[in-house]
Motif scaffolding. Sequence first.
Motif, PDB file in Angstrom:
ATOM      1  N   ASP A 105      -5.868   8.505  -5.891  1.00  0.00           N
ATOM      2  CA  ASP A 105      -5.409   9.892  -5.938  1.00  0.00           C
ATOM      3  C   ASP A 105      -3.900  10.008  -6.176  1.00  0.00           C
ATOM      4  OD1 ASP A 105      -4.870   8.739  -3.493  1.00  0.00           O
ATOM      5  OD2 ASP A 105      -5.192  10.568  -2.325  1.00  0.00           O
ATOM      6  N   VAL A 106      -3.265   8.892  -6.519  1.00  0.00           N
ATOM      7  CA  VAL A 106      -1.816   8.896  -6.791  1.00  0.00           C
ATOM      8  C   VAL A 106      -1.589   8.159  -8.112  1.00  0.00           C
ATOM      9  CG1 VAL A 106       0.468   8.285  -5.921  1.00  0.00           C
ATOM     10  CG2 VAL A 106      -1.360   8.875  -4.310  1.00  0.00           C
ATOM     11  N   PRO A 107      -1.620   8.886  -9.236  1.00  0.00           N
ATOM     12  CA  PRO A 107      -1.656   8.249 -10.562  1.00  0.00           C
ATOM     13  C   PRO A 107      -0.294   7.814 -11.109  1.00  0.00           C
ATOM     14  CG  PRO A 107      -1.770  10.617 -10.824  1.00  0.00           C
ATOM     15  CD  PRO A 107      -1.755  10.359  -9.336  1.00  0.00           C
ATOM     16  N   PHE A 108       0.400   6.967 -10.341  1.00  0.00           N
ATOM     17  CA  PHE A 108       1.713   6.484 -10.767  1.00  0.00           C
ATOM     18  C   PHE A 108       1.760   4.973 -10.609  1.00  0.00           C
ATOM     19  CE2 PHE A 108       2.357  10.723  -8.798  1.00  0.00           C
ATOM     20  CZ  PHE A 108       2.564  11.424  -9.988  1.00  0.00           C
ATOM     21  N   TYR A 109       2.437   4.321 -11.561  1.00  0.00           N
ATOM     22  CA  TYR A 109       2.526   2.868 -11.558  1.00  0.00           C
ATOM     23  C   TYR A 109       3.772   2.438 -10.782  1.00  0.00           C
ATOM     24  CZ  TYR A 109      -0.946   3.342 -15.251  1.00  0.00           C
ATOM     25  OH  TYR A 109      -2.072   3.657 -15.981  1.00  0.00           O
ATOM     26  N   TRP A 110       3.660   2.535  -9.458  1.00  0.00           N
ATOM     27  CA  TRP A 110       4.773   2.190  -8.586  1.00  0.00           C
ATOM     28  C   TRP A 110       5.020   0.685  -8.618  1.00  0.00           C
ATOM     29  CZ3 TRP A 110       4.298   1.034  -2.801  1.00  0.00           C
ATOM     30  CH2 TRP A 110       5.565   0.836  -2.239  1.00  0.00           C
ATOM     31  N   GLY A 111       6.303   0.298  -8.716  1.00  0.00           N
ATOM     32  CA  GLY A 111       6.667  -1.101  -8.892  1.00  0.00           C
ATOM     33  C   GLY A 111       6.178  -2.003  -7.780  1.00  0.00           C
ATOM     34  N   ARG A 112       6.615  -1.752  -6.525  1.00  0.00           N
ATOM     35  CA  ARG A 112       6.237  -2.681  -5.462  1.00  0.00           C
ATOM     36  C   ARG A 112       4.740  -2.630  -5.171  1.00  0.00           C
ATOM     37  NH1 ARG A 112       9.935  -1.848  -1.627  1.00  0.00           N
ATOM     38  NH2 ARG A 112       8.721  -0.617  -0.164  1.00  0.00           N
ATOM     39  N   GLY A 113       4.129  -1.459  -5.367  1.00  0.00           N
ATOM     40  CA  GLY A 113       2.689  -1.398  -5.190  1.00  0.00           C
ATOM     41  C   GLY A 113       1.989  -2.362  -6.130  1.00  0.00           C
ATOM     42  N   ASN A 114       2.362  -2.311  -7.388  1.00  0.00           N
ATOM     43  CA  ASN A 114       1.816  -3.268  -8.350  1.00  0.00           C
ATOM     44  C   ASN A 114       2.255  -4.686  -8.008  1.00  0.00           C
ATOM     45  OD1 ASN A 114       0.374  -2.151 -11.072  1.00  0.00           O
ATOM     46  ND2 ASN A 114       1.623  -0.580 -10.105  1.00  0.00           N
ATOM     47  N   GLY A 115       3.429  -4.809  -7.397  1.00  0.00           N
ATOM     48  CA  GLY A 115       3.897  -6.118  -6.971  1.00  0.00           C
ATOM     49  C   GLY A 115       2.999  -6.736  -5.922  1.00  0.00           C
ATOM     50  N   TRP A 116       2.532  -5.930  -4.978  1.00  0.00           N
ATOM     51  CA  TRP A 116       1.606  -6.453  -3.969  1.00  0.00           C
ATOM     52  C   TRP A 116       0.349  -7.008  -4.631  1.00  0.00           C
ATOM     53  CZ3 TRP A 116       3.905  -7.616   0.160  1.00  0.00           C
ATOM     54  CH2 TRP A 116       4.783  -6.764   0.826  1.00  0.00           C
ATOM     55  N   MET A 117      -0.147  -6.285  -5.620  1.00  0.00           N
ATOM     56  CA  MET A 117      -1.333  -6.771  -6.324  1.00  0.00           C
ATOM     57  C   MET A 117      -1.023  -8.037  -7.105  1.00  0.00           C
ATOM     58  SD  MET A 117      -4.483  -6.756  -7.304  1.00  0.00           S
ATOM     59  CE  MET A 117      -5.279  -5.206  -6.834  1.00  0.00           C
ATOM     60  N   ALA A 118       0.081  -8.045  -7.830  1.00  0.00           N
ATOM     61  CA  ALA A 118       0.439  -9.218  -8.632  1.00  0.00           C
ATOM     62  C   ALA A 118       0.620 -10.450  -7.759  1.00  0.00           C
ATOM     63  CB  ALA A 118       1.726  -8.936  -9.412  1.00  0.00           C
ATOM     64  N   ALA A 119       1.315 -10.291  -6.641  1.00  0.00           N
ATOM     65  CA  ALA A 119       1.534 -11.423  -5.736  1.00  0.00           C
ATOM     66  C   ALA A 119       0.249 -11.827  -5.036  1.00  0.00           C
ATOM     67  CB  ALA A 119       2.608 -11.064  -4.711  1.00  0.00           C
ATOM     68  N   GLY A 120      -0.556 -10.838  -4.663  1.00  0.00           N
ATOM     69  CA  GLY A 120      -1.796 -11.141  -3.962  1.00  0.00           C
ATOM     70  C   GLY A 120      -2.793 -11.896  -4.819  1.00  0.00           C
ATOM     71  N   VAL A 121      -2.958 -11.469  -6.048  1.00  0.00           N
ATOM     72  CA  VAL A 121      -3.910 -12.152  -6.925  1.00  0.00           C
ATOM     73  C   VAL A 121      -3.389 -13.539  -7.289  1.00  0.00           C
ATOM     74  CG1 VAL A 121      -3.063 -11.219  -9.125  1.00  0.00           C
ATOM     75  CG2 VAL A 121      -5.458 -11.815  -8.893  1.00  0.00           C
ATOM     76  N   THR A 122      -2.078 -13.675  -7.420  1.00  0.00           N
ATOM     77  CA  THR A 122      -1.484 -14.979  -7.697  1.00  0.00           C
ATOM     78  C   THR A 122      -1.709 -15.933  -6.531  1.00  0.00           C
ATOM     79  OG1 THR A 122       0.226 -13.990  -9.096  1.00  0.00           O
ATOM     80  CG2 THR A 122       0.680 -16.177  -8.212  1.00  0.00           C
ATOM     81  N   GLU A 123      -1.429 -15.468  -5.326  1.00  0.00           N
ATOM     82  CA  GLU A 123      -1.595 -16.307  -4.135  1.00  0.00           C
ATOM     83  C   GLU A 123      -3.057 -16.711  -3.949  1.00  0.00           C
ATOM     84  OE1 GLU A 123       0.258 -18.355  -0.995  1.00  0.00           O
ATOM     85  OE2 GLU A 123       1.175 -17.154  -2.577  1.00  0.00           O
ATOM     86  N   LEU A 124      -3.947 -15.778  -4.204  1.00  0.00           N
ATOM     87  CA  LEU A 124      -5.372 -16.087  -4.070  1.00  0.00           C
ATOM     88  C   LEU A 124      -5.814 -17.142  -5.077  1.00  0.00           C
ATOM     89  CD1 LEU A 124      -8.177 -15.570  -2.884  1.00  0.00           C
ATOM     90  CD2 LEU A 124      -8.374 -13.577  -4.394  1.00  0.00           C
TER      91      LEU A 124
END
Length: 367
Positions: free
Chosen positions: A214-233
Motif C-alpha cells: 500500500d506504499v508504492p515508492f521505491y525507498w532505498g533502505r527498504g530495498n536495501g533490506w531485501m537486497a541484503a537479505g536475499v544475498t545473505e540467504l
Amino acid sequence: MKKKIFTLVLLSLPFQYLFAQKDLLTGFPKGYTPEEVGKLIAYRFVYSKHALHAGKWIGYPETFYWNGALNFARLTKDHMLAGFLQNRFEPLFSTEKALLPIQNHVDLNMFGSLPLILWQLTKEQRYFNLGLPYANTQWEVPADANSEEKAWASKGYSWQTRLWIDDMYMITIVQTQAYKATGDKRYIDRAARQMVLYLDELQRSNGLFYHAPDVPFYWGRGNGWMAAGVTELLRYLPGNNKYYPRILQGYQKMMKSLKSYQQPNGMWNQLINEADCWAETSGSAMFAFAFITGVKKGWLNAEEYAPAARKAWMALVKFVDAKGAVAEVCVGTNKKNDKQYYYDRPRNTGDYHGQGPYLWCVNALLE
C-alpha cells in the motif's frame, strides 16, 4: 602445434579477464581499503551507546552493527576487538538483562542472530541457549495472535509475516543463523520459503520493491533490506534446495535493476528511481554489499558488476569521517503513502542504520 597453442591462449583469455574484473574488488588506495574503513567503524561501536527499540530493548540497527563488527574481528583476526565486543554483551546476562528484546515482533526476534553468531565464534553454550528461542518463536504462534497472524501460520509461514520488504532481512537472518548454528535444515527451509513468498508478492516488473503493497515508492533502505537479505540467504542456502532457483532469479532481477539506477557518482538515491532525490548511504551500502558478494560468488557477471561495485565502494567511503561515523543516513522510517515523506526524512551521521551495512561491505570485500 602452433595452432594448438593459439587455441589454448584464446580459451584462457575469458578466465584471465574474469579474474581481472574481480581484481577491481581489491587494490584500493590508502584510505579506501576495507581494513582501514572497517577498523574505524567497528571500533566506534565499542564505545557507543545502546540504540534501544521503543526505549526498552536492544534494537535491530544495533544488532546488525554488532554482528558486522564481530565478523570484521573474525576476518581480521583482531582478538582485542572480539574481546571488547564480547564484554559489551556480558551485561545482557546480568545487569542489562531487561534490555533483551521480547520475542513478539519481526523487528525484535532478529536479535537472536547476535547470540547465535557469538556461539559460532566462542562455542559458549549460553549464547546458543539465548539465541535459538528467537528463531523458534518466529514460527510458534502465541495465544494472543490475531486472525491475520494465525492465517499466515496456517500456511506454514511465520506468524510475524506482514509483507514489508524490511522483513526479508529481519526474518531470514535469524533463521539462517539458526541453521548455521544447528545444521537443522528446517531453519533454512523456513527462510527460503518465506523469501519466495515475498518475491512473489512484492517484486515489481522492474525488479524493485515497493516499501509495502500500500506504499508504492521505491525507498532505498527498504530495498536495501531485501537486497541484503536475499544475498545473505543465498550465501548459505544449499544449491539443491528446491527454492534456490527462484530466489537466485529474484536476486538477479533486482541486481539488474539496481545497476541501471546507480547514479553517476556511484550512489543510489533515497527514492531509487527519482533522479532529484538525495544520495542515501545505508541503502547504497546494502546494494554495494549485494554486488560485491554476487561477483565473488559468481551469481553476477563480473564484467558488468565488479566495476559498479568498486564505484559504489569508492563513493561510500567519502561519507565516513575520521571517527568512523557514516553521514547521510536516513533515520528510522515507518511506511507512509506519501512521496514527499521520503524526500523529507531527516539525515543523521553515525546512525546505526548506516554503520552496520558499511561493515557488511567491508566484510564482503575481505572474504
